[in-house]
Design a protein around this motif. Structure first.
Motif, mmCIF file in Angstrom:
data_model
loop_
_atom_site.group_PDB
_atom_site.id
_atom_site.type_symbol
_atom_site.label_atom_id
_atom_site.label_comp_id
_atom_site.label_asym_id
_atom_site.label_seq_id
_atom_site.Cartn_x
_atom_site.Cartn_y
_atom_site.Cartn_z
ATOM 1 N N ALA A 53 -98.235 18.969 -12.164
ATOM 2 C CA ALA A 53 -97.193 18.383 -11.324
ATOM 3 C C ALA A 53 -97.663 17.002 -10.891
ATOM 4 O O ALA A 53 -98.466 16.856 -9.967
ATOM 5 C CB ALA A 53 -96.925 19.258 -10.103
ATOM 6 N N VAL A 54 -97.185 15.981 -11.582
ATOM 7 C CA VAL A 54 -97.701 14.620 -11.430
ATOM 8 C C VAL A 54 -96.848 13.824 -10.452
ATOM 9 O O VAL A 54 -95.625 13.938 -10.432
ATOM 10 C CB VAL A 54 -97.712 13.894 -12.790
ATOM 11 N N GLY A 55 -97.507 13.010 -9.643
ATOM 12 C CA GLY A 55 -96.817 12.036 -8.808
ATOM 13 C C GLY A 55 -97.468 10.678 -8.973
ATOM 14 O O GLY A 55 -98.653 10.579 -9.313
ATOM 15 N N PHE A 56 -96.679 9.629 -8.760
ATOM 16 C CA PHE A 56 -97.213 8.269 -8.789
ATOM 17 C C PHE A 56 -97.390 7.767 -7.361
ATOM 18 O O PHE A 56 -96.600 8.093 -6.463
ATOM 19 C CB PHE A 56 -96.250 7.311 -9.509
ATOM 20 N N LEU A 57 -98.414 6.942 -7.171
ATOM 21 C CA LEU A 57 -98.645 6.278 -5.897
ATOM 22 C C LEU A 57 -98.838 4.797 -6.173
ATOM 23 O O LEU A 57 -99.658 4.418 -7.017
ATOM 24 C CB LEU A 57 -99.891 6.862 -5.210
ATOM 25 N N THR A 58 -98.066 3.948 -5.495
ATOM 26 C CA THR A 58 -98.148 2.513 -5.730
ATOM 27 C C THR A 58 -97.959 1.759 -4.428
ATOM 28 O O THR A 58 -97.385 2.291 -3.461
ATOM 29 C CB THR A 58 -97.075 2.079 -6.765
#
Length: 328
Positions: free
Chosen positions: A75-80
């Motif tokens: 379960a992937v999430g992006f953080l930017t």
């Protein structure tokens, strides 16, 4: 900011004149890292970063790594950071509500592929993302940010130009000295042909080779006159991609990185293209910054990352995100 041309030319007077400022920039970064204790996130963090200011292909690599992790059942999430946007976060990006003025162009691109959080405070953003269900985070950029612990760091390098003249901002493109940056990296990703000897500089780190490859729908531009425009770190790379595809680039218009296009600018570009009998074409990142009413006037060149050796990426991901066993 428009990338200064002398950054990617042999050392010259401008670079030498600005080198004392570059030394101060490097010292400030070194002190910041030395005086900060990174905080661990509740979930593993994979950082996709680089050592230069401007584009090297980080965001497409981040999207490709996310796809590989999804294939592993993660379960992937992006953080930017949300560069160019006003929101400080932590904030979950909503494509139906947010635009580039709020969260920046990169966040919108990422959110089309996986849940994405914008946060100037990366550690707080990681906490929010994990609380919302992210089982693993991909940090798009942030390699120089010392506040969040990284479990795996990939440094992306443009193989055509490498580290430019080898000097620090503003004398050159480097955010930090090459040796110091590579000492914190777990692997290097060379985008395109390695014309700058990156693999040799990176040794003994693992070096992955990849390239940006237009998708099948881009074949419609082959042998077609186009007016190409882009506001990315190195617009020339986009123009070269179009030429390699077989498009007839009758005019190439560069803009500063993250340039916010106005309706009048897009109209002028469209009118110029019409006068040349050409199609206006830009990148997916630039398309996110076009006024919504003008997007139908411009063709977007979609690209994906093609790995020379996908197994090399798998070996790196095994360190922090082994495949989830299928349930019986």
């Amino acid at each position: 900011m428009k990338t200064p041309g002398f950054w990617y030319r042999p050392d010259g007077p401008a670079a030498r004149l600005l080198s004392p400022l570059g030394a101060l920039y490097g010292l400030a970064g070194r002190l910041r890292r030395a005086c900060t204790t990174p905080r661990r996130a509740p979930v593993p963090v994979i950082c996709i970063g680089n050592l230069v200011a401007g584009g090297a292909g980080k965001t497409p690599v981040a999207i490709a790594v996310a796809a590989a992790l999804k294939d592993r059942g993660r379960a992937v999430g992006f953080l930017t950071r949300g560069h160019g946007g006003a929101e400080r976060g932590p904030l979950a990006v909503d494509l139906a509500r947010h635009d580039t003025a709020a969260v920046g162009d990169e966040a919108l691109l990422l959110a089309a592929h996986a849940p994405t959080w914008v946060a100037r405070d990366r550690a707080a953003g990681a906490q929010a993302a994990a609380a919302a269900g992210a089982g693993l985070l991909i940090l798009d950029d942030g390699f120089q940010n010392p506040h969040l612990h990284k479990d795996l760091s990939l440094v992306v390098v443009d193989g055509a130009v490498g580290f430019g003249n080898g000097r620090l901002v503003p004398a050159g493109p480097l955010r930090e000295p090459v040796a110091e940056g590579l000492a914190r990296a777990d692997a290097v990703v060379v985008m395109g042909e390695d014309r700058a000897g990156i693999a040799a500089l990176a040794a003994p780190l693992p070096v992955l080779h990849a390239r940006l490859e237009p998708t099948a729908e881009a074949a419609a531009l082959r042998e077609r006159p186009v007016l190409a425009f882009a506001g990315i770190g190195r617009p020339e790379k986009f123009f070269a991609t179009l030429r390699d595809l077989g498009a007839l680039v009758v005019e190439a218009v560069p803009f500063p990185d993250h340039h916010p296009f106005t309706p009048n600018e897009v109209m002028r570009l469209a009118e110029r293209a019409a006068a040349l009998g050409a199609t206006p074409v830009t990148t997916a990142k630039d398309a996110a910054r076009l006024p919504e009413a003008a997007r139908a006037m411009v063709r977007v060149l979609p690209v994906t990352v093609a790995w020379r050796d996908p197994a090399a990426l798998d070996r790196l991901l095994d360190r922090v995100a082994p495949p989830v066993p299928e349930s019986v």
